[in-house]
Scaffold this motif. Sequence first.
Motif, PDB file in Angstrom:
ATOM      1  N   CYS A   6       0.846  -1.191   0.000  1.00  0.00           N
ATOM      2  CA  CYS A   6       0.000   0.000   0.000  1.00  0.00           C
ATOM      3  C   CYS A   6       0.879   1.237   0.000  1.00  0.00           C
ATOM      4  O   CYS A   6       1.851   1.328   0.762  1.00  0.00           O
ATOM      5  CB  CYS A   6      -0.902  -0.011   1.226  1.00  0.00           C
ATOM      6  SG  CYS A   6      -1.854   1.529   1.460  1.00  0.00           S
ATOM      7  N   CYS A   9       0.294   2.946   3.910  1.00  0.00           N
ATOM      8  CA  CYS A   9       0.624   2.259   5.166  1.00  0.00           C
ATOM      9  C   CYS A   9       1.578   1.083   4.996  1.00  0.00           C
ATOM     10  O   CYS A   9       1.947   0.436   5.979  1.00  0.00           O
ATOM     11  CB  CYS A   9      -0.660   1.778   5.845  1.00  0.00           C
ATOM     12  SG  CYS A   9      -1.519   0.474   4.943  1.00  0.00           S
ATOM     13  N   TYR A  28      -3.395   0.578  -3.088  1.00  0.00           N
ATOM     14  CA  TYR A  28      -3.771   0.873  -1.703  1.00  0.00           C
ATOM     15  C   TYR A  28      -4.424  -0.360  -1.084  1.00  0.00           C
ATOM     16  O   TYR A  28      -4.983  -1.209  -1.788  1.00  0.00           O
ATOM     17  CB  TYR A  28      -4.762   2.043  -1.649  1.00  0.00           C
ATOM     18  CG  TYR A  28      -4.250   3.304  -2.278  1.00  0.00           C
ATOM     19  CD1 TYR A  28      -3.374   4.139  -1.590  1.00  0.00           C
ATOM     20  CD2 TYR A  28      -4.628   3.661  -3.574  1.00  0.00           C
ATOM     21  CE1 TYR A  28      -2.896   5.308  -2.167  1.00  0.00           C
ATOM     22  CE2 TYR A  28      -4.154   4.816  -4.160  1.00  0.00           C
ATOM     23  CZ  TYR A  28      -3.284   5.629  -3.457  1.00  0.00           C
ATOM     24  OH  TYR A  28      -2.804   6.774  -4.031  1.00  0.00           O
ATOM     25  N   PRO A  31      -9.988   2.056   0.645  1.00  0.00           N
ATOM     26  CA  PRO A  31     -10.373   3.434   0.303  1.00  0.00           C
ATOM     27  C   PRO A  31      -9.851   4.477   1.283  1.00  0.00           C
ATOM     28  O   PRO A  31      -9.592   5.616   0.895  1.00  0.00           O
ATOM     29  CB  PRO A  31     -11.904   3.378   0.290  1.00  0.00           C
ATOM     30  CG  PRO A  31     -12.270   2.160   1.076  1.00  0.00           C
ATOM     31  CD  PRO A  31     -11.173   1.191   0.860  1.00  0.00           C
ATOM     32  N   GLU A  32      -9.697   4.106   2.566  1.00  0.00           N
ATOM     33  CA  GLU A  32      -9.226   5.082   3.541  1.00  0.00           C
ATOM     34  C   GLU A  32      -7.822   5.581   3.206  1.00  0.00           C
ATOM     35  O   GLU A  32      -7.553   6.793   3.237  1.00  0.00           O
ATOM     36  CB  GLU A  32      -9.235   4.482   4.960  1.00  0.00           C
ATOM     37  CG  GLU A  32     -10.616   4.147   5.505  1.00  0.00           C
ATOM     38  CD  GLU A  32     -11.137   2.807   4.986  1.00  0.00           C
ATOM     39  OE1 GLU A  32     -10.363   2.104   4.278  1.00  0.00           O
ATOM     40  OE2 GLU A  32     -12.294   2.476   5.276  1.00  0.00           O
ATOM     41  N   CYS A  33      -6.940   4.659   2.895  1.00  0.00           N
ATOM     42  CA  CYS A  33      -5.576   5.044   2.530  1.00  0.00           C
ATOM     43  C   CYS A  33      -5.551   5.815   1.207  1.00  0.00           C
ATOM     44  O   CYS A  33      -4.759   6.746   1.037  1.00  0.00           O
ATOM     45  CB  CYS A  33      -4.674   3.807   2.432  1.00  0.00           C
ATOM     46  SG  CYS A  33      -4.091   3.211   4.048  1.00  0.00           S
ATOM     47  N   GLN A  34      -6.422   5.436   0.286  1.00  0.00           N
ATOM     48  CA  GLN A  34      -6.454   6.143  -0.993  1.00  0.00           C
ATOM     49  C   GLN A  34      -6.877   7.603  -0.795  1.00  0.00           C
ATOM     50  O   GLN A  34      -6.270   8.515  -1.368  1.00  0.00           O
ATOM     51  CB  GLN A  34      -7.421   5.453  -1.956  1.00  0.00           C
ATOM     52  CG  GLN A  34      -7.417   6.076  -3.349  1.00  0.00           C
ATOM     53  CD  GLN A  34      -8.261   5.300  -4.338  1.00  0.00           C
ATOM     54  OE1 GLN A  34      -8.917   4.320  -3.975  1.00  0.00           O
ATOM     55  NE2 GLN A  34      -8.246   5.720  -5.597  1.00  0.00           N
ATOM     56  N   VAL A  35      -7.884   7.827   0.020  1.00  0.00           N
ATOM     57  CA  VAL A  35      -8.341   9.199   0.301  1.00  0.00           C
ATOM     58  C   VAL A  35      -7.254   9.989   1.019  1.00  0.00           C
ATOM     59  O   VAL A  35      -6.980  11.155   0.694  1.00  0.00           O
ATOM     60  CB  VAL A  35      -9.641   9.163   1.141  1.00  0.00           C
ATOM     61  CG1 VAL A  35      -9.993  10.564   1.632  1.00  0.00           C
ATOM     62  CG2 VAL A  35     -10.790   8.587   0.326  1.00  0.00           C
ATOM     63  N   GLN A  36      -6.616   9.358   2.004  1.00  0.00           N
ATOM     64  CA  GLN A  36      -5.547  10.035   2.741  1.00  0.00           C
ATOM     65  C   GLN A  36      -4.402  10.432   1.816  1.00  0.00           C
ATOM     66  O   GLN A  36      -3.846  11.528   1.928  1.00  0.00           O
ATOM     67  CB  GLN A  36      -5.026   9.126   3.859  1.00  0.00           C
ATOM     68  CG  GLN A  36      -3.918   9.759   4.692  1.00  0.00           C
ATOM     69  CD  GLN A  36      -3.376   8.815   5.751  1.00  0.00           C
ATOM     70  OE1 GLN A  36      -4.009   7.814   6.090  1.00  0.00           O
ATOM     71  NE2 GLN A  36      -2.205   9.128   6.266  1.00  0.00           N
TER      72      GLN A  36
END
Length: 377
Positions: A6, A9, A28, A31-36
Motif C-alpha cells: 500500500c 501504510c 492501496y 479506500p481510507e488510505c487512498q483518500v488520505q
Amino acid sequence: MILTQCAVCATDLGLTLGKKCGRCSTRYCGPECQVQHWKEGGHDQLCKPIKKAGGAEQYNANKKYSEAVTVAAEACADDTKGQTCYICTQAVHRHTKEGLVRMCACRGTSGFAHVSCLAEQAKILVAEVEENNLGHEAFNERWTRWYSCSLCEQGYHGVVACALGWACWKTYVGRPDADSARRLAMTMLGNGLSEAKHYEDALTVEEAMFSMQQRLGDSESNTLVTLGNLAVTYQALGQLEKSLSMKRDVYSGWVDLFGEEHPETLREGINYANCLVQMLRFKEAKALLRKTMPAARRVLGENHDIPLEMRSMYAQALCRDPAATLDDLREAVTTLEDTERTARRLLGGSHPVAAEIEKSLRIARAALRARDTPGSA
C-alpha cells in the motif's frame, strides 16, 4: 522494488490484493488510505504524471532505473575516465547525459558502455526474435545480452547488474503476467538487486515472482529457478536453516528433472555447498563437491565459472574444517592457487569471483603457515 505494498501504510498486498487508483493504478489496501494519499500524501499532484508515464508500476520502474544508472556510473567513474562507449562511441550519452560503466570481465580499453546503450542493444535483439518468430533457442540466446557482455561474454555484476535489472523490468513491465519476457525481466530485477546487495528488495521481487508462478501454473523448471534465487537471498539475510532446506530441495528438483550433469543442477550444487560451508557442515559440503566437481569439469570444461567456483568452495571446506590435516591445508592452498590464476586470466583481478578466491587463498596460506610452523598445535 516492485509495487507490492500500500502506498500509504505499506501493508503487503502481494500482486493481487487491495485496490488501485482508477487513473494511475497506484496501489492501496483500501479506500481510507487512498483518500488520505490524495488529501495529504501529494497524490493529487502526482496522479497525472504517473498515468502519463504508463501507470504506477511503470513510473516506479522508470524512477528506480534512473537512480540505479546514476549509482552505477558514479561507481565506475574512476575506471571509465577518458573512455568512450563501444556502442555509441560517446563519452557522455547524447540524450541521457549519463556516464560510462564497466562491471564485466573486460579489461584494458574494452567493454565501456552506457547502461542505456546496453539496454537498447538487448531490447532490439529480443524484439527481432519476437517480431520474426525465430524460436525459443534464438530468444534465449538474445536474452543473454540483458545480463552478459557481448565482448567478454561474462555476466555483469554489482551495481551495473542492478541498473540493467531495472532497465529490463521497465522495458517489459507493461506486458501481461503470463508473458515470458515480463517474467524473465522480474527474475533479472531480483538478481540485479541481489548483486547490489539490496537483499530485502530482492526478496520482495522473488516472493512476488513465486506467487505469480503458482497462480499461473508455471513450469517446474521456471519455479525451481525462482526458489533457488529465494534460497540465495534467504542465506544473504542470515536465514540459514530456511535457505539450506530450500537449496536441498531445489538441487534435488533439478536432479530429478534433468540429471546430475545439467548446468543448472551443477550451479545449484554450488549454492547448496556454499550454505553447508557457511553452516560449518564441512563433511557434507566436501562429499557433495567431490561428486559434482568431476561432472562440472567434464561437461563445462576447466575454464567455466561453475567448476572454478566448485573448486574454490571445496578448498574453503578443506581449510575451514577444524578436523583438517596438514595435507588437507596443503591441498586447499594448491587448489586455490590454481583457481586464482585461472580466475584472474578469465575474469580479471577485480571481478568478485576472482577477488573472493584471492581472499580464500590468503586465509588458506595463513592457516597452512600456522600449522607448518615448528612448535605450533
